[in-house]
Enzyme design. Structure first.
Site, PDB file in Angstrom:
ATOM      1  N   ASP A  61      33.164 -13.020  -5.130  1.00  0.00           N
ATOM      2  CA  ASP A  61      32.873 -13.503  -6.408  1.00  0.00           C
ATOM      3  C   ASP A  61      31.704 -13.833  -7.000  1.00  0.00           C
ATOM      4  O   ASP A  61      30.697 -13.776  -6.007  1.00  0.00           O
ATOM      5  CB  ASP A  61      33.820 -14.926  -6.620  1.00  0.00           C
ATOM      6  CG  ASP A  61      33.189 -15.901  -5.790  1.00  0.00           C
ATOM      7  OD1 ASP A  61      32.826 -15.690  -4.616  1.00  0.00           O
ATOM      8  OD2 ASP A  61      33.461 -17.138  -5.885  1.00  0.00           O
ATOM      9  N   GLU A  89      34.838 -18.170  -3.634  1.00  0.00           N
ATOM     10  CA  GLU A  89      33.894 -18.636  -2.637  1.00  0.00           C
ATOM     11  C   GLU A  89      32.976 -19.883  -3.277  1.00  0.00           C
ATOM     12  O   GLU A  89      33.002 -21.003  -2.839  1.00  0.00           O
ATOM     13  CB  GLU A  89      32.909 -18.130  -1.936  1.00  0.00           C
ATOM     14  CG  GLU A  89      32.452 -18.599  -0.700  1.00  0.00           C
ATOM     15  CD  GLU A  89      31.101 -19.463  -1.197  1.00  0.00           C
ATOM     16  OE1 GLU A  89      30.768 -20.582  -0.619  1.00  0.00           O
ATOM     17  OE2 GLU A  89      30.501 -19.238  -2.113  1.00  0.00           O
TER      18      GLU A  89
END
Length: 425
Positions: free
Chosen positions: A98, A164
């Site tokens: 991400d 994350e």
């Protein structure tokens, strides 16, 4: 007897050199691809739990290598399973995928111009922490290992993890959700490796720490209630902004006067404060949001307890009321000492002994820590700063920048660690 040992060592060394020679050719072939992949992911980043196109690209690549692929894991995660020609243990390799709500300020030809939505607002989107490099590195490892199944004694599980940086409010995500959905099972993973690119570590260098490596992160929300009044008559009300200032000041004394900092570092930071609507009105309420970072669970308990005692007491002392909520975000990133001892020779062989450097713990946090709560794990830092540079480009900022030439070492280390762990187990 000595002669026999020497002959045996030379024989084993010859096998290792032959294997490495074969791998080197594969590394050469994949090197430019890894850079191209990284730049593509950098140009088209996606926010946490929204990594749809990113996941599609990863899955397509893994399938092209003949790797068994699972998609939609923890919403947008991708898992690849590669079985070697010989039975054995299972190693997990993890990359986070991400990006962040940051508007890029670099002049790179592959600069991100993407726009996303975060907390109800339109924001720029940028891989401002290097997750684009992590994806590309692990895709490179998958390509190399898929061509060398005859060298694999066991199974490699490639874990491409979303969110994350944290799932959007009201959603689950990240490593904890992947674990809940069984990513460490079927087949059961015996140990897991992960890396993080680092903009202040020179290319070609690896940094690591045994034991507690990165901090546990907690998020706190403080609600302060006062009494609204005209700004010209503060005596007729109770000022929640003043109370907030006293609370912020008080919280720092927990760190400076109560936390045993010679044991481990600890941090309390207020990152956001919201209150008021007009210059001449003392508002009724204020809200503060912040983070707690700890590297020791006993210190965490102390800090949490003292914050819960101090916040309402300070508010009451100034005539108001306040509540505090503390939410766990990540655990301590803990490198299993035995696993570090086992894998350190591999890192030193690949990078060079003088380029593998022990470091102190850092107060940044990583949800890789959730994997390490379940199985042994080893998480290390890969150099991404151009050699000779004196200025680093900080993570999570619009100016963050990484030197692509450092990526191949990441591919080589993760590949070698996988093979050495499986073949020596």
């Amino acid at each position: 007897m000595t002669k026999l040992i020497l002959i045996f060592c030379l024989f084993c060394g010859g096998i290792l050199l032959a294997q490495n020679a074969g791998l080197e050719k594969d590394f050469e072939k994949v090197a430019s691809k890894v850079i191209d992949w990284r730049r593509d992911f950098h140009q088209f980043p996606e926010l946490s739990n929204r990594e749809f196109k990113t996941a599609e690209k990863i899955a397509k690549h893994l399938k092209s290598l003949g790797i068994e692929v699972q998609t939609g894991v923890a919403k947008t995660g991708v898992v690849g399973i590669l079985k070697g020609d010989k039975p054995g243990k299972v190693i997990g390799l993890r990359a986070d995928i991400d990006a962040l709500p940051v508007t890029e300020r670099n002049d790179l030809p592959f600069k991100s111009s993407e726009i996303g939505e975060f907390a109800g607002e339109k924001v720029g989107v940028m891989h401002a922490c290097g997750h684009d490099t992590h994806i590309a590195i692990l895709m490179g490892v998958a390509e190399v290992l898929s061509k060398n199944k005859d060298k694999i004694k066991g199974t490699v599980k490639f874990i491409f993890q979303p969110a994350e940086e944290g799932a959007p409010p009201g959603e689950e995500g990240g490593a904890s959700l992947m674990i809940k959905e069984g990513v460490l099972e079927n087949p059961k993973v015996d140990a897991i490796f992960g890396l993080h690119i680092n903009s202040s570590t020179p290319v070609g260098t690896i940094r690591y720490k045994s034991g507690g490596t990165m901090a546990a992160a907690q998020r706190f929300v403080i609600q302060v209630k006062g009494k609204q009044s005209h700004g010209s008559q503060p005596w007729s009300g109770v000022d929640p902004i003043l109370i907030s200032a006293k609370i912020i000041d008080g919280l720092q004394t927990i760190i400076s006067r109560e936390a045993e900092l010679t044991n481990e570092a600890a941090v309390i930071t207020v990152g956001k404060i919201t209150s008021g609507v007009r210059f001449n009105i003392i508002p009724e309420t204020a809200e503060m949001i912040g983070t707690i970072r700890t590297l020791d669970y006993d210190m965490q308990k102390l800090i949490n307890r003292r914050m819960q005692e101090m916040v309402p007491a300070l508010a009451k002392a100034y005539g108001g009321d306040a509540t505090i909520e503390i939410i766990n975000s990540t655990e301590i990133t803990y490198n299993d000492p035995d696993l570090v001892v086992q894998m350190l020779p591999t890192l030193e062989r690949v990078a060079g002994k003088d380029r593998v450097i022990p470091q102190k713990a850092v107060t940044g946090a990583e949800d890789f820590s959730y994997f390490q709560k379940v199985i042994p794990g080893f998480y290390f830092f890969l150099g991404g700063m151009t050699p000779g540079n004196t200025q680093a480009f900080p993570h999570h900022t619009p100016d963050f920048k990484i030197d692509d030439s450092g990526l191949l070492l990441g591919v080589k280390t993760m590949t070698a660690m996988s093979l050495d762990f499986l073949n020596k187990s």
